[in-house]
Enzyme design. Structure first.
Site, PDB file in Angstrom:
ATOM      1  N   ASN A 264       0.866  -1.186   0.000  1.00 49.45           N
ATOM      2  CA  ASN A 264       0.000   0.000   0.000  1.00 49.45           C
ATOM      3  C   ASN A 264       0.906   1.241   0.000  1.00 49.45           C
ATOM      4  O   ASN A 264       0.841   2.087   0.888  1.00 49.45           O
ATOM      5  CB  ASN A 264      -0.966  -0.006   1.195  1.00 49.45           C
ATOM      6  CG  ASN A 264      -2.011   1.095   1.071  1.00 49.45           C
ATOM      7  OD1 ASN A 264      -2.175   1.920   1.945  1.00 49.45           O
ATOM      8  ND2 ASN A 264      -2.715   1.117  -0.029  1.00 49.45           N
ATOM      9  N   LEU A 265       1.741   1.285  -1.010  1.00 48.62           N
ATOM     10  CA  LEU A 265       2.866   2.212  -1.019  1.00 48.62           C
ATOM     11  C   LEU A 265       2.429   3.666  -1.181  1.00 48.62           C
ATOM     12  O   LEU A 265       1.460   3.963  -1.883  1.00 48.62           O
ATOM     13  CB  LEU A 265       3.830   1.823  -2.145  1.00 48.62           C
ATOM     14  CG  LEU A 265       4.354   0.383  -2.042  1.00 48.62           C
ATOM     15  CD1 LEU A 265       5.290   0.081  -3.215  1.00 48.62           C
ATOM     16  CD2 LEU A 265       5.061   0.121  -0.719  1.00 48.62           C
ATOM     17  N   HIS A 266       3.178   4.555  -0.510  1.00 44.05           N
ATOM     18  CA  HIS A 266       2.922   5.997  -0.580  1.00 44.05           C
ATOM     19  C   HIS A 266       4.266   6.706  -0.731  1.00 44.05           C
ATOM     20  O   HIS A 266       5.331   6.051  -0.822  1.00 44.05           O
ATOM     21  CB  HIS A 266       2.155   6.458   0.665  1.00 44.05           C
ATOM     22  CG  HIS A 266       2.776   6.020   1.950  1.00 44.05           C
ATOM     23  ND1 HIS A 266       3.999   6.481   2.375  1.00 44.05           N
ATOM     24  CD2 HIS A 266       2.364   5.138   2.899  1.00 44.05           C
ATOM     25  CE1 HIS A 266       4.307   5.935   3.533  1.00 44.05           C
ATOM     26  NE2 HIS A 266       3.336   5.094   3.875  1.00 44.05           N
TER      27      HIS A 266
ATOM     28  N   HIS B 260       7.337   5.508   1.353  1.00 43.88           N
ATOM     29  CA  HIS B 260       8.034   4.312   0.855  1.00 43.88           C
ATOM     30  C   HIS B 260       8.945   4.688  -0.321  1.00 43.88           C
ATOM     31  O   HIS B 260      10.046   4.162  -0.466  1.00 43.88           O
ATOM     32  CB  HIS B 260       7.033   3.267   0.379  1.00 43.88           C
ATOM     33  CG  HIS B 260       6.143   2.707   1.458  1.00 43.88           C
ATOM     34  ND1 HIS B 260       4.790   2.954   1.514  1.00 43.88           N
ATOM     35  CD2 HIS B 260       6.411   1.907   2.517  1.00 43.88           C
ATOM     36  CE1 HIS B 260       4.270   2.327   2.551  1.00 43.88           C
ATOM     37  NE2 HIS B 260       5.226   1.683   3.181  1.00 43.88           N
TER      38      HIS B 260
ATOM     39  N   GLN C 239       3.400  -9.739  13.503  1.00 42.83           N
ATOM     40  CA  GLN C 239       3.517  -8.458  14.198  1.00 42.83           C
ATOM     41  C   GLN C 239       2.168  -7.824  14.514  1.00 42.83           C
ATOM     42  O   GLN C 239       2.121  -6.703  15.024  1.00 42.83           O
ATOM     43  CB  GLN C 239       4.413  -7.488  13.417  1.00 42.83           C
ATOM     44  CG  GLN C 239       3.776  -6.944  12.148  1.00 42.83           C
ATOM     45  CD  GLN C 239       4.782  -6.212  11.297  1.00 42.83           C
ATOM     46  OE1 GLN C 239       5.716  -6.797  10.763  1.00 42.83           O
ATOM     47  NE2 GLN C 239       4.610  -4.903  11.141  1.00 42.83           N
TER      48      GLN C 239
ATOM     49  N   GLN D  69      11.364   1.218  15.679  1.00 48.74           N
ATOM     50  CA  GLN D  69      11.662   0.077  14.803  1.00 48.74           C
ATOM     51  C   GLN D  69      13.089   0.190  14.257  1.00 48.74           C
ATOM     52  O   GLN D  69      13.854  -0.789  14.265  1.00 48.74           O
ATOM     53  CB  GLN D  69      10.658   0.058  13.653  1.00 48.74           C
ATOM     54  CG  GLN D  69      11.019  -0.862  12.510  1.00 48.74           C
ATOM     55  CD  GLN D  69       9.930  -0.892  11.457  1.00 48.74           C
ATOM     56  OE1 GLN D  69       8.883  -1.471  11.695  1.00 48.74           O
ATOM     57  NE2 GLN D  69      10.147  -0.284  10.309  1.00 48.74           N
TER      58      GLN D  69
ATOM     59  N   ARG E  37      -1.867   3.700   7.114  1.00 50.19           N
ATOM     60  CA  ARG E  37      -3.040   3.742   8.004  1.00 50.19           C
ATOM     61  C   ARG E  37      -3.775   5.083   7.929  1.00 50.19           C
ATOM     62  O   ARG E  37      -4.889   5.181   8.435  1.00 50.19           O
ATOM     63  CB  ARG E  37      -2.635   3.402   9.436  1.00 50.19           C
ATOM     64  CG  ARG E  37      -2.249   1.924   9.574  1.00 50.19           C
ATOM     65  CD  ARG E  37      -2.125   1.486  11.015  1.00 50.19           C
ATOM     66  NE  ARG E  37      -2.047   0.041  11.136  1.00 50.19           N
ATOM     67  CZ  ARG E  37      -0.900  -0.658  11.257  1.00 50.19           C
ATOM     68  NH1 ARG E  37       0.259  -0.032  11.263  1.00 50.19           N
ATOM     69  NH2 ARG E  37      -0.939  -1.981  11.371  1.00 50.19           N
TER      70      ARG E  37
HETATM   71  P1  AMP Z   1       5.406  -0.161   6.313  1.00 52.01           P
HETATM   72  O1  AMP Z   1       4.987  -0.546   4.940  1.00 52.01           O
HETATM   73  O2  AMP Z   1       4.453   0.767   6.998  1.00 52.01           O
HETATM   74  O3  AMP Z   1       5.830  -1.342   7.150  1.00 52.01           O
HETATM   75  O4  AMP Z   1       6.721   0.704   6.125  1.00 52.01           O
HETATM   76  C1  AMP Z   1       7.823   0.222   5.393  1.00 52.01           C
HETATM   77  C2  AMP Z   1       8.980   1.162   5.561  1.00 52.01           C
HETATM   78  O5  AMP Z   1       8.599   2.466   5.139  1.00 52.01           O
HETATM   79  C3  AMP Z   1       9.444   1.313   7.024  1.00 52.01           C
HETATM   80  O6  AMP Z   1      10.869   1.373   7.060  1.00 52.01           O
HETATM   81  C4  AMP Z   1       8.827   2.613   7.440  1.00 52.01           C
HETATM   82  O7  AMP Z   1       9.532   3.276   8.472  1.00 52.01           O
HETATM   83  C5  AMP Z   1       8.908   3.407   6.149  1.00 52.01           C
HETATM   84  N1  AMP Z   1       7.943   4.519   6.143  1.00 52.01           N
HETATM   85  C6  AMP Z   1       6.595   4.444   6.318  1.00 52.01           C
HETATM   86  N2  AMP Z   1       6.045   5.670   6.303  1.00 52.01           N
HETATM   87  C7  AMP Z   1       7.073   6.553   6.117  1.00 52.01           C
HETATM   88  C8  AMP Z   1       7.161   7.972   6.018  1.00 52.01           C
HETATM   89  N3  AMP Z   1       6.090   8.765   6.114  1.00 52.01           N
HETATM   90  N4  AMP Z   1       8.374   8.519   5.830  1.00 52.01           N
HETATM   91  C9  AMP Z   1       9.491   7.730   5.750  1.00 52.01           C
HETATM   92  N5  AMP Z   1       9.475   6.396   5.834  1.00 52.01           N
HETATM   93  C10 AMP Z   1       8.283   5.810   6.012  1.00 52.01           C
END
Ligand code: AMP
Length: 283
Positions: free
Chosen positions: A32-34, A37, A61, A155, A189
């Site tokens: 669900n990339l933004h 990511h 998790q 994390q 989220r």
């Molecule tokens: P997730 O898919 O939420 O598990 O995140 C994957 C990676 O993206 C993790 O290393 C997160 O810390 C990083 N990440 C998520 N949101 C952000 C953001 N707003 N800015 C920078 N890194 C992010």
């Protein structure tokens, strides 16, 4: 970009690139990339020749009452974004192969000292799940470098300690928090929020962090007062505050008054979402 689903296919791809002498960068995600990511992908490109992204919603998790089932899964859209950003390999992992005997009946990795604080106290088992799956993903992909977001500060601290303690042969690189124009940290989220929650309430979390930073930089030393004030303002905005902790950025223990650098870690519930954010600064 190639998409693969099995460990054997990841290892064939990465093995061939390494044999050519190329440096492999890795970005683990839950999909669900933004934009957040994608900044990690760009960072990985700066530090490596070949970029591998994984997408895996890791059941280990998630707690029993959390959003594992409803977590957004948007693989086709993600594939398109990763292709546009020049990623070489997407590893969309499957639970059959990650936890063939189930996630409970599996060896766990725990970074004890950091495991129960902050997010870990509201989400028991959360960091154990992350440390376990990240160890597995490192062993599957065998990257030279891996990029994690500072958005998930605890994390990142846990992964760095785990890599150091277990002598894992990977360099960990942090990437700054990507924010929306309102200051809200980007997060999968955020999609759980209504337009009003997202635009009018959620940005209060970052405002509380920024204001506490300003107060400290202007000389405030009563951290308890700042914490109570932030809780009151989060609640007034519409959050159910979870924590607002002013910490030593290395240990994540409560800050004393001696640290030159500090991190404030915060979390709160809003509508159907639990949002986290942090701010890292010098006094
Ligand atoms: P997730 O898919 O939420 O598990 O995140 C994957 C990676 O993206 C993790 O290393 C997160 O810390 C990083 N990440 C998520 N949101 C952000 C953001 N707003 N800015 C920078 N890194 C992010």
């Amino acid at each position: 970009m190639q998409t693969v689903h099995t460990i054997a296919d990841v290892q064939a791809f990465v093995g061939a690139r390494r044999a050519e002498g190329l440096r492999v960068g890795f970005v683990p995600t839950m999909g669900n990339l933004h934009g957040g990511h994608l900044t990690l992908v760009e960072k990985a490109k700066q530090h490596s020749d070949v970029v591998v992204v994984s997408i895996y919603v890791n059941p280990l998790q998630f707690g029993p009452n959390e959003d594992y089932d409803s977590y957004p899964r948007t693989v086709e859209q993600d594939q398109q974004l990763l292709t546009e950003h020049g990623v070489n390999l997407l590893y969309a992992a499957s639970t059959n192969e990650i936890y063939p005997e189930g996630s409970d009946n599996h060896t766990h990795v725990t970074v004890d000292i950091l495991d129960g604080m902050h997010c870990g106290s509201s989400r028991p088992g959360f960091f154990r799940g992350i440390a376990t799956v990240v160890t597995k993903l490192f062993n599957i992909v065998r990257p030279d470098i891996a990029v994690f977001g500072e958005k998930d500060f605890q994390q990142l601290t846990i992964i760095r300690k785990m890599v150091s303690d277990l002598c894992l042969p990977v360099e960990i690189i942090g990437a700054p928090i990507a924010r929306e124009d309102t200051g809200l940290a980007m997060s999968s989220r955020n999609g759980y929020l209504s337009a009003e929650e997202r635009n009018d309430i959620a940005p209060a979390l970052y405002r509380c962090l920024s204001d506490a930073r300003s107060a400290i930089q202007e000389g405030e030393t009563d951290f308890d007062l700042l914490r109570r004030d932030a809780f009151a303002r989060m609640a007034e905005a519409g959050f159910k505050p979870d924590y607002f902790n002013i910490c030593n950025p290395q240990t994540l223990l409560p800050a004393t008054h001696n640290e030159r650098s500090l991190v404030i870690l915060a979390a709160g519930y809003l509508g159907k979402a639990r949002l986290i954010d942090n701010i890292y600064f010098d006094r």
